[in-house]
Design a protein around this motif. Structure first.
Motif, PDB file in Angstrom:
ATOM      1  N   UNK A   4       0.803  -1.234   0.141  1.00 34.05           N
ATOM      2  CA  UNK A   4      -0.012  -0.181  -0.040  1.00 34.05           C
ATOM      3  C   UNK A   4       0.980   1.224  -0.073  1.00 34.05           C
ATOM      4  N   UNK A   5       1.982   1.144   0.860  1.00 35.11           N
ATOM      5  CA  UNK A   5       2.881   2.478   1.133  1.00 35.11           C
ATOM      6  C   UNK A   5       3.572   2.748  -0.345  1.00 35.11           C
ATOM      7  N   UNK A   6       3.811   1.576  -0.992  1.00 36.21           N
ATOM      8  CA  UNK A   6       4.603   1.509  -2.309  1.00 36.21           C
ATOM      9  C   UNK A   6       3.714   2.138  -3.035  1.00 36.21           C
ATOM     10  N   UNK A   7       2.659   1.679  -3.309  1.00 35.64           N
ATOM     11  CA  UNK A   7       1.588   2.097  -4.382  1.00 35.64           C
ATOM     12  C   UNK A   7       1.284   3.643  -4.147  1.00 35.64           C
ATOM     13  N   UNK A   8       1.051   4.035  -3.069  1.00 33.29           N
ATOM     14  CA  UNK A   8       1.185   5.340  -2.646  1.00 33.29           C
ATOM     15  C   UNK A   8       1.972   6.261  -3.282  1.00 33.29           C
ATOM     16  N   UNK A   9       3.165   5.987  -2.730  1.00 34.67           N
ATOM     17  CA  UNK A   9       4.310   6.725  -2.858  1.00 34.67           C
ATOM     18  C   UNK A   9       4.866   6.743  -4.351  1.00 34.67           C
ATOM     19  N   UNK A  40      -6.428  13.411  -0.449  1.00 32.40           N
ATOM     20  CA  UNK A  40      -7.287  12.295  -0.713  1.00 32.40           C
ATOM     21  C   UNK A  40      -6.967  11.100  -1.356  1.00 32.40           C
ATOM     22  N   UNK A  41      -5.689  11.347  -2.012  1.00 33.53           N
ATOM     23  CA  UNK A  41      -5.116  10.159  -2.489  1.00 33.53           C
ATOM     24  C   UNK A  41      -4.702   9.171  -1.313  1.00 33.53           C
ATOM     25  N   UNK A  42      -4.244   9.828  -0.277  1.00 33.15           N
ATOM     26  CA  UNK A  42      -3.923   8.999   0.839  1.00 33.15           C
ATOM     27  C   UNK A  42      -4.894   8.448   1.579  1.00 33.15           C
ATOM     28  N   UNK A  43      -6.020   9.230   1.493  1.00 39.71           N
ATOM     29  CA  UNK A  43      -7.388   8.621   2.141  1.00 39.71           C
ATOM     30  C   UNK A  43      -7.727   7.513   1.322  1.00 39.71           C
ATOM     31  N   UNK A  49      -8.424  -1.041  -1.419  1.00 45.80           N
ATOM     32  CA  UNK A  49      -7.385  -2.333  -1.578  1.00 45.80           C
ATOM     33  C   UNK A  49      -6.405  -2.062  -2.750  1.00 45.80           C
ATOM     34  N   UNK A  50      -5.791  -0.764  -2.698  1.00 40.50           N
ATOM     35  CA  UNK A  50      -4.759  -0.523  -3.774  1.00 40.50           C
ATOM     36  C   UNK A  50      -3.674  -1.385  -4.295  1.00 40.50           C
ATOM     37  N   UNK A  51      -3.387  -2.293  -3.166  1.00 40.09           N
ATOM     38  CA  UNK A  51      -2.143  -3.197  -3.593  1.00 40.09           C
ATOM     39  C   UNK A  51      -2.480  -4.028  -4.684  1.00 40.09           C
ATOM     40  N   UNK A  52      -3.979  -4.123  -5.188  1.00 36.38           N
ATOM     41  CA  UNK A  52      -4.193  -5.000  -6.398  1.00 36.38           C
ATOM     42  C   UNK A  52      -3.825  -3.969  -7.656  1.00 36.38           C
ATOM     43  N   UNK A  53      -3.778  -2.930  -7.698  1.00 35.15           N
ATOM     44  CA  UNK A  53      -3.333  -1.872  -8.663  1.00 35.15           C
ATOM     45  C   UNK A  53      -1.642  -1.993  -8.955  1.00 35.15           C
ATOM     46  N   UNK A  54      -1.275  -2.401 -10.321  1.00 31.75           N
ATOM     47  CA  UNK A  54      -0.168  -2.536 -10.372  1.00 31.75           C
ATOM     48  C   UNK A  54       0.819  -1.301 -10.436  1.00 31.75           C
ATOM     49  N   UNK A  55       2.030  -1.194 -10.192  1.00 33.97           N
ATOM     50  CA  UNK A  55       2.897   0.117 -10.475  1.00 33.97           C
ATOM     51  C   UNK A  55       2.530   0.899 -11.851  1.00 33.97           C
TER      52      UNK A  55
END
Length: 384
Positions: A4-9, A40-43, A49-55
Motif C-alpha cells: 500500500x505504501x509503495x503504491x501510494x508513494x 484524498x489520494x492518501x485517504x 485495496x490499492x495493492x491490487x493496482x500494479x505500479x
C-alpha cells in the motif's frame, strides 16, 4: 502494508512529475487543489485495496487522479491493465460495451481508489468492470467545509450547484459533461446516469462503496424521472450491492443487498436509518484495504452474495449461461464428484470456476488495454 505504501508513494511521485505541465493550464486552480488531492489520494490508499493496482497502472492514472466523470475499464487481476476513457463513446469504442458490472467508489474520490474498488469487484465476477471517477474540485472543498465529507447524505444538493465554480475555473470536460444537466446534478452522477441510460450498455451488477452509493442512488432516481421504461428494464435483471452505506434506491429495484461492517460507525451515521443491513461482516470497519486489520473483504463478500443469488435473472441469458456451462464442462467427470461451493475465503471450487469461465468467455470477453490521454488538470479539448 508495504505494498500500500509503495503504491501510494509511486502515484504521488508520478503526480509530482506531471505538475509543471499541469500548471500551464489553470495554474491557480491546480495550486489550490493539489495539496487536497494528495490528501484524498492518501485517504483512498488507506480505505481501498490499492495493492491490487500494479505500479504501471498507478503511474498511468497518476495525472488523472481528480478527473471527475472519467471512466475506467478495469479487468480482473492478471488479465491486463486498466483503460482510462474520457467520454462514453470512447468507453464503448474501447470495449466497455462488454462490461456487465458498474462500480462507484467514494471516500477520497481519486482514480486510484476507484480503480482499486473496481478491481476487487472484477476479481469477484472474473470479468471487466466499469467505474466512474468522482474526482475532487472546488465544489468538494466548499461542501467539505460545511461538513459534506462527513454527512454527505444530508448535503447532496449543495455540491451540484457549486460545481459551476469548477466549470468557471477550467476543469476538464470529460464524462457526461455535455448532456446539459450541469445545474441539477454533479458530473460523476451525470456520467453514471448516462452509462445506465445508454441502450448500447447492459449492466447486471451495480456496486457502490460509501459515498459512491449516494452517486448511484441519485443517478437511478434522476433516470427514473426521465425514463421509467429504461429503469424498469434495468430493474428486471440488475442486482445492486451497496457496501459501507445504506442509501435508498428506486423502489422498482427489488434485488438490493446492503452490506455493512460490524464496526462501521462511519457508515452508520451516513446511512438511512429505515434501511436495515442485509449482511453484516464480522469485525469489519469502513475500509476495504486487505493490508489493514478490520477491513471489509469486497471480493470474497461479493463472491458469497453472487453464489447465493446469481447476477443473471433473465431467462434468455440463463439459457446462454447453461449452454456455455455445457461447453466448458468435463464430460468424463461425474457430476457427483464436483465439490460444493465453499463459503467465504479460499479458492473457488470447480463448480464456481465453471460458472466464471462461462460467464467470462461466453458473455464478457476480455478487454484489451488501450492508452488514454485524459488528464484532470490539462486544458479540456474543444471537441471529442
Amino acid at each position: 502494508m508495504f505494498q500500500t505504501a509503495f503504491t501510494l508513494s509511486l502515484t504521488q511521485f508520478a503526480r509530482t512529475l506531471s505538475l509543471p505541465e499541469r500548471l500551464q493550464r489553470s495554474p491557480a486552480r491546480n495550486l489550490v487543489l493539489e495539496g487536497l488531492r494528495q490528501r484524498n489520494l492518501a485517504l483512498d490508499a488507506l480505505f481501498y485495496d490499492v495493492n491490487v493496482i500494479t505500479p504501471e497502472e498507478a503511474f498511468y492514472i497518476s495525472d488523472s487522479l481528480a478527473a471527475e466523470g472519467a471512466i475506467m475499464i478495469v479487468p480482473p487481476s492478471g488479465c491486463g491493465a486498466l483503460t482510462l476513457c474520457e467520454t462514453i463513446d470512447e468507453f464503448i469504442l474501447r470495449g466497455g460495451a462488454d462490461a456487465r458490472a458498474l462500480a462507484v467508489a467514494g471516500i477520497g474520490g481519486s482514480a486510484l481508489g476507484a480503480a482499486a474498488f473496481a478491481r476487487n469487484v472484477a476479481d469477484a465476477v472474473d470479468a471487466p468492470v466499469a467505474v466512474v471517477v468522482s474526482g475532487y474540485g472546488i465544489a468538494d472543498v466548499i461542501t467539505e467545509a460545511f461538513g459534506g465529507l462527513f454527512f454527505f447524505g444530508h448535503l447532496k444538493g449543495l455540491r451540484p450547484m457549486l460545481e459551476r465554480l469548477d466549470d468557471l475555473a477550467g476543469r476538464p470536460k470529460v464524462g457526461a459533461y455535455r448532456d446539459g444537466t450541469a445545474a441539477r446534478t454533479s458530473l460523476d452522477t451525470r456520467t453514471v446516469q448516462a452509462l445506465l441510460a445508454d441502450p448500447r450498455l447492459s449492466f447486471r451488477l451495480l456496486a457502490g462503496h460509501s459515498k459512491g452509493n449516494l452517486v448511484l442512488s441519485a443517478a437511478l432516481h434522476n433516470l427514473w424521472k426521465q425514463d421509467e421504461a429504461r429503469v424498469s428494464e434495468l430493474a428486471k435483471n440488475t442486482k445492486i450491492v451497496t457496501i459501507g452505506t445504506r442509501i435508498a434506491m428506486p423502489s422498482v429495484f427489488t434485488d438490493v443487498v446492503d452490506v455493512m461492517g460490524e464496526w462501521d460507525w462511519f457508515g452508520e451515521i451516513n446511512s438511512r436509518p429505515f434501511i436495515h443491513a442485509d449482511q453484516r461482516i464480522p469485525q469489519a470497519w469502513h475500509h476495504t484495504n486487505t493490508d489493514l486489520g478490520g477491513h471489509l473483504p469486497v471480493t470474497t463478500t461479493l463472491r458469497e452474495i453472487l453464489a447465493i443469488s446469481p447476477i443473471i435473472e433473465n431467462p434468455k441469458l440463463a439459457e446462454e449461461q447453461t449452454a456455455a456451462l455445457g461447453a466448458v464442462s468435463e464430460p468424463t467427470k461425474p457430476e457427483a464428484e464436483v465439490p460444493l461451493p465453499s463459503p467465504l475465503g479460499g479458492k473457488p471450487t470447480a463448480t464456481i470456476d465453471k460458472v466464471r469461465k462461462a460467464f467470462s468467455a461466453g458473455i464478457l470477453p476480455a478487454v484489451q488495454p488501450v492508452e488514454s490521454s485524459v488528464a484532470d488538470d490539462l486544458q479540456p479539448p474543444t471537441s471529442h
